[in-house]
Write an enzyme that holds these catalytic residues in place. Structure first.
Site, PDB file in Angstrom:
ATOM      1  N   LEU A  27       5.479 -16.751  28.478  1.00  0.00           N
ATOM      2  CA  LEU A  27       5.935 -18.047  27.963  1.00  0.00           C
ATOM      3  C   LEU A  27       6.003 -18.027  26.447  1.00  0.00           C
ATOM      4  O   LEU A  27       6.788 -18.743  25.837  1.00  0.00           O
ATOM      5  CB  LEU A  27       4.961 -19.152  28.386  1.00  0.00           C
ATOM      6  CG  LEU A  27       4.882 -19.464  29.873  1.00  0.00           C
ATOM      7  CD1 LEU A  27       3.756 -20.457  30.130  1.00  0.00           C
ATOM      8  CD2 LEU A  27       6.197 -20.038  30.361  1.00  0.00           C
ATOM      9  N   PHE A  50      -3.536 -16.201  19.191  1.00  0.00           N
ATOM     10  CA  PHE A  50      -4.649 -15.644  19.936  1.00  0.00           C
ATOM     11  C   PHE A  50      -4.198 -14.524  20.861  1.00  0.00           C
ATOM     12  O   PHE A  50      -4.938 -13.590  21.125  1.00  0.00           O
ATOM     13  CB  PHE A  50      -5.258 -16.801  20.725  1.00  0.00           C
ATOM     14  CG  PHE A  50      -6.328 -16.427  21.688  1.00  0.00           C
ATOM     15  CD1 PHE A  50      -7.639 -16.319  21.265  1.00  0.00           C
ATOM     16  CD2 PHE A  50      -6.031 -16.224  23.018  1.00  0.00           C
ATOM     17  CE1 PHE A  50      -8.632 -15.999  22.167  1.00  0.00           C
ATOM     18  CE2 PHE A  50      -7.029 -15.900  23.917  1.00  0.00           C
ATOM     19  CZ  PHE A  50      -8.335 -15.788  23.489  1.00  0.00           C
ATOM     20  N   ASP A  54      -4.392 -27.897  12.997  1.00  0.00           N
ATOM     21  CA  ASP A  54      -3.140 -27.153  13.098  1.00  0.00           C
ATOM     22  C   ASP A  54      -2.114 -27.986  13.868  1.00  0.00           C
ATOM     23  O   ASP A  54      -1.521 -27.514  14.823  1.00  0.00           O
ATOM     24  CB  ASP A  54      -3.385 -25.794  13.749  1.00  0.00           C
ATOM     25  CG  ASP A  54      -2.318 -24.762  13.381  1.00  0.00           C
ATOM     26  OD1 ASP A  54      -1.499 -25.063  12.487  1.00  0.00           O
ATOM     27  OD2 ASP A  54      -2.284 -23.684  13.983  1.00  0.00           O
TER      28      ASP A  54
END
Ligand SMILES: *[C@@H]1O[C@H](CO)[C@@H](O)[C@H](O)[C@H]1NC(C)=O
Ligand SMILES: *[C@@H]1O[C@H](CO)[C@@H](O)[C@H](O)[C@H]1NC(C)=O
Ligand SMILES: *[C@@H]1O[C@H](CO)[C@@H](O)[C@H](O)[C@H]1NC(C)=O
Ligand SMILES: *[C@@H]1O[C@H](CO)[C@@H](O)[C@H](O)[C@H]1NC(C)=O
Ligand SMILES: *[C@@H]1O[C@H](CO)[C@@H](O)[C@H](O)[C@H]1NC(C)=O
Ligand SMILES: *[C@@H]1O[C@H](CO)[C@@H](O)[C@H](O)[C@H]1NC(C)=O
Ligand SMILES: *[C@@H]1O[C@H](CO)[C@@H](O)[C@H](O)[C@H]1NC(C)=O
Ligand SMILES: *[C@@H]1O[C@H](CO)[C@@H](O)[C@H](O)[C@H]1NC(C)=O
Ligand SMILES: *[C@@H]1O[C@H](CO)[C@@H](O)[C@H](O)[C@H]1NC(C)=O
Ligand SMILES: *[C@@H]1O[C@H](CO)[C@@H](O)[C@H](O)[C@H]1NC(C)=O
Ligand SMILES: *[C@@H]1O[C@H](CO)[C@@H](O)[C@H](O)[C@H]1NC(C)=O
Ligand SMILES: *[C@@H]1O[C@H](CO)[C@@H](O)[C@H](O)[C@H]1NC(C)=O
Length: 850
Positions: free
Chosen positions: A515, A520, A633
């Site tokens: 996706l 991370f 963020d």
């Protein structure tokens, strides 16, 4: 001096704001010690003035016996003309104004006519907690002088450099530099050998700041030696040719340094333009087909790990997207199909990428190679600069295995022992307190369960039915015999998945289910055995840096449960894998519905509803928990849409708990994404909820104007959306720059309210910005205005998702939409929440905080 720093900072921020990405203000270090040890006069070296240690006011030298030596005979450079020689343990103590990373540079040259034989003197240098140099002697060294550069983190207001001579021997130093490093230069995070994320490196997650570093190589590929006077941070860059594996494989290329186009994240502090203006490209290695790698070989100490930064800038190509190549470190692919044009958006635009690596398996070398990508149109590759920094080991050493405590004689480490005893005591007390706290929480938990007061978001509750899977953590806490409420608490980090379950769900991480790729790791679409669709985020295997982010995300998300926050279903930490399993968001990130794709444009009403949803999620983060949580963020790629276009806030890897009651801010290194970064946070490094409000203001503008927050391709005044949209909003002409798909389809009053809200969010000072609660209220109002008008004008509204119809009444947003999952009723909270929401709406009359 202090005043000047302040002015420089403000200037930097003003420049950042007005020039968008073109910040090139030169850096003024807060701490800047240039010390000529044992000298009687100032020494000018590489354009900088070194002051004698005896004359320095904010520096103290503690030493039983030291003396000075100097020489008029030929020395390698003027900085080595004098030295201070110690016959016992001696320390320099520096007062540090600004915590953070500092360069510590040491100069050694055994002066021949000092009356002493310094060649055989072993040199050991330590800071308060790091061993810099251990038992170094010139006797076994090929060079005539030694220059060392370290980057160490200082978290107090002093730095002590201690020189430890061995038995009856001497120690010495010729010069010392202690200079601040701007935060952006050495990041907290690097990649380890995997495809990098799209986020700007150095601005996400954490990890590297725990290590001290020693510069072992810093190269200006294909270019001349650059010394301190040509580098704003006083670094030295040497030519690379002597490290080339095959001499003729590389070919130097260069352009005019003035043509290098720095960006917001990459400035002259990252590397001087001379570095980016020269490069090595593929030469002629007499290889058929021109398919070969250019390789550099660096001797390194195999007992350490290395931080590797590769600097790139496409100065070869005549046009975009032609140059695609691979970067290898130690025969491992570090960055495959590196396409500079895509990453930088232009030629002559610098870029860099960080990695962490060991030496190669069986030799004492670290190799870096570049080679053509088989899929590319042209066969070429380039590298402009390379920095290799050694990372401190577990003993806190950059040289050998001894720690500072082992090297300092017992008498001086005694203080540490006392400190440790006190520390242990404090730890024990804290542990007892924590235990009491936990039991208290458990009690409170059962209470809140029975009364259904969803007001204790700190209670970690199972997210998936009554799963009480034992995790590693819970087992250990049981072993240690602590109360059972601990294992209950730690087991509720969501469902624990076995790695096999994850492999089954994602068809062994099938790339066709990918996706996206985030900071991370990679995110895959998966299907659990019961048919539930999930998003599976897999941390880069073996990346220590991801671990902290992994923990933060689990801990944050397991405490939070809200319709407008992406829920964590569970996780897996088997086989050194870090995998997070989330609810699947069918419509992906908000950004992909705004621009850059062929998806149909969103209607104004849909946009308002999405913004309201995201605002609710953030409002819950800020106020729903006992201690507020700052997302840090907020951006359009972190707002995800489910199959009904309900917006949910995602990606809590950077989140921080907000200030405690008695504080007004959290002090922290600046993290986040450029274009969304609160200028006040950037300036003062103090984090409050209002930083999220600013970022949300940028999101609002992005949603209206459907363009990226920063677009360096546009004319200067348009680069930064916050600047540009604000200038139009101030003129009351926001409709001139909004998405052309919306023209004529927006109620002017609704647009006006929306514009005013965004304007307030983008206020220069946090104190002038509204709370997320106010923002939410105002957006609801804008939606009301739109709905009333569209009800009159176009009854066939085809929007798919409706906020329950509310009649215009001031509302109290504080207690709504906080929903906790209690035990088993996880599936139905949405309806319950909506009912509760309407009830609250109709009851409340006076909004708080307006
Ligand atoms: C030495 O340099 C310092 C700082 O640059 C300056 O203040 C001082 O006047 C200089 N001293 C001499 C003797 O030149
Ligand atoms: C060294 O040079 C300085 C000035 O350059 C001079 O004053 C001094 O006398 C010289 N010392 C010796 C030992 O030559
Ligand atoms: C200094 O000591 C080293 C090793 O002990 C020796 O090789 C060298 O000759 C000595 N130099 C002088 C000037 O005594
Ligand atoms: C320091 O190095 C010398 C050789 O250079 C060695 O003989 C000595 O044992 C070392 N000392 C320590 C404490 O490691
Ligand atoms: C020092 O130089 C000699 C001869 O130039 C060379 O054989 C030796 O490998 C060098 N040692 C180191 C540690 O570089
Ligand atoms: C240092 O002194 C101790 C005892 O005084 C002695 O055993 C040791 O060998 C000495 N080390 C060196 C490197 O001279
Ligand atoms: C680049 O290569 C050419 C020819 O090989 C050489 O003359 C020139 O000095 C090199 N430039 C640099 C900066 O190394
Ligand atoms: C370095 O700086 C000096 C003085 O500012 C200048 O003369 C020189 O050309 C510069 N060299 C390079 C490689 O930039
Ligand atoms: C590599 O090239 C340089 C300059 O062209 C030359 O001086 C050196 O001898 C060459 N080294 C080898 C191993 O061919
Ligand atoms: C790579 O690009 C440079 C500069 O354009 C060129 O001189 C060199 O021949 C190219 N190398 C190959 C293998 O095409
Ligand atoms: C380049 O180096 C990598 C790693 O050692 C290797 O896998 C690859 O085959 C090399 N490419 C060429 C063309 O030799
Ligand atoms: C790298 O070094 C670290 C520490 O020495 C070690 O734990 C790790 O396994 C090494 N990794 C590789 C790939 O060699």
């Amino acid at each position: 001096m202090k005043e000047r720093n302040w002015v420089a900072l403000v200037l930097a921020v003003v420049l950042l704001k007005f020039l968008g990405y073109r910040i090139q203000a030169s850096f003024t270090p807060a701490d800047n010690y240039l010390i000529a040890c044992g000298s009687s006069q100032n020494v000018t070296f590489q354009g900088r003035t070194f002051v004698p240690d005896s004359r320095h006011s904010s520096l103290s030298l503690k030493s039983g016996s030291s003396f000075v030596a100097s020489s008029n005979s030929s020395v390698p450079s003027p900085i080595y003309k004098s030295a201070r020689i110690f016959s016992g343990i001696a320390s320099y103590k520096f007062h540090i104004k600004q915590e953070g990373r500092l360069w510590v540079r040491l100069y050694f040259y055994p002066l021949p006519k000092s009356g002493q034989n310094l060649t055989s003197s072993p040199i050991t240098v330590v800071t308060d907690d790091i061993v810099l140099l251990n038992n170094f002697t010139f006797k076994n060294y090929n060079g005539s002088f030694l220059f060392k550069e370290y980057a160490i983190s200082v978290t107090s207001n002093t730095l002590t450099l201690t020189f430890i001579p061995s038995n009856n021997s001497l120690s010495f130093v010729n010069a010392i530099e202690v200079v601040s490093i701007p935060d952006a230069v050495l990041p907290d995070r690097a990649l380890s050998g995997l495809n990098p994320s799209a986020s700007i490196s150095g601005l996400s997650s954490s990890g590297l700041s725990e290590f001290a570093m020693e510069t072992v190589y810093r190269l200006n590929m294909g270019g001349p030696l650059i010394t301190a006077q040509n580098d704003t941070l006083g670094r030295t860059w040497e030519n690379d040719v002597k490290y080339l594996h095959v001499n003729s494989s590389a070919l130097n290329v260069s352009v005019n340094p003035a043509s290098i186009k720095y960006t917001a994240s990459i400035t002259a502090e990252t590397a001087p333009n001379w570095v980016y203006a020269t490069a090595e490209a593929m030469g002629d290695a007499n290889v058929p087909g021109m398919n070969f790698n250019v390789t550099w070989v660096f001797p390194v100490d195999p007992n350490f790990q290395y931080f590797v930064r590769a600097h790139f800038c496409d100065i070869l190509s005549q046009s975009l997207n032609i140059l695609v190549f691979n970067l290898y470190i130690n025969d491992d692919i570090a960055y495959a199909s590196l396409d500079l044009s895509t990453l930088t958006g232009g030629l002559n635009v610098p870029y860099y990428k960080d990695f962490v690596s060991n030496s190669s398996a069986e030799s004492d070398t670290l190799t870096v190679s570049i080679g053509p990508d088989s899929m590319a149109d042209t066969t070429n590759a380039t590298l402009n600069g390379l920095e290799i920094l050694k990372l401190s080991n577990d003993a806190g050493s950059l040289d050998g295995l001894s720690s500072v405590k082992n090297l300092l004689p017992r008498s001086s480490s005694r203080k540490n022992n006392i400190g440790m005893i006190i520390g242990c005591l404090a730890g024990a007390v804290a542990l007892v307190m924590a235990l009491i706290g936990f039991c208290f929480c458990c009690l409170a938990s059962s209470k809140s369960k029975t009364t259904h007061q969803g007001h204790h978001p700190w209670l970690p509750l199972p997210l998936y039915g009554n799963s009480l899977t034992m995790t590693k953590m819970s087992t250990t806490s049981q072993k240690s015999g602590t109360a059972s409420c601990i294992s209950l608490a730690s087991s509720s980090l969501g469902r624990f998945f076995s790695f096999q379950e994850i492999l089954d769900a994602t068809n062994k991480f099938d790339e066709s289910l990918l996706l996206g790729v985030g900071g991370f790791g990679r995110v895959y679409k998966g299907t659990l055995e019961d048919g539930t669709k999930v998003a599976v985020k897999r941390g880069n295997p073996g990346s220590e840096q991801g671990l902290a982010e992994f923990r933060t995300e689990i801990e944050m998300l397991s405490k939070l449960r809200h319709r407008h926050l992406v829920s964590l279903i569970g996780y897996c930490d088997e086989r050194s894998e870090m995998v997070l399993v989330y609810e699947y968001m069918a419509n992906g990130p908000l950004r992909s519905h705004l621009y850059g794709t062929n998806l149909p444009p969103l209607s104004w009403k849909q946009r308002l509803e999405i913004c309201i949803g995201a605002a609710r999620g953030l409002h819950y983060l800020h106020t729903g928990a006992a201690q507020s949580i700052i997302h840090r963020d907020v951006k359009t790629t972190n707002i995800l849409l489910d199959e009904n276009f309900v917006a949910k806030v995602a990606d809590f890897g950077l989140s921080k708990t907000g200030p405690a009651l008695d504080q007004t801010h959290v002090s922290t290194a600046v993290k986040g994404s450029f274009g969304y970064l609160d200028p006040e946070y950037f300036r003062r490094q103090q984090l409050t909820e209002k930083s999220d409000v600013y970022s949300f203001g940028v999101v609002l503008m992005e949603v209206l104007c459907t363009r990226p927050a920063l677009n360096p391709v546009l004319p200067r005044e348009q680069v930064n959306i916050a600047e540009w949209a604000m200038s139009w909003q101030k003129k009351g002409m926001l409709d001139q720059i909004m998405d052309s798909n919306l023209v004529g389809k927006v109620n002017p009053a609704s647009l006006k309210k929306y514009g005013e809200t965004a304007e307030k969010c983008l206020a220069e000072h946090g104190i002038d910005r509204p709370t997320m609660g106010d923002v939410l209220w105002n957006l609801e109002y804008a939606l009301q205005l739109e709905e009333t008008s569209s009800a009159l004008m176009e009854p066939d509204d085809n929007s798919t998702n409706h906020i329950p119809s509310i009649h215009l009444a001031p509302l109290e947003p504080f207690d709504i939409s906080v929903s906790m999952i209690n035990g088993g009723n996880s599936g139905t909270d949405d309806d319950a929440e909506d009912a509760a929401t309407s009830a609250v709406f109709s009851q409340l009359v006076n909004p708080r905080g307006r």
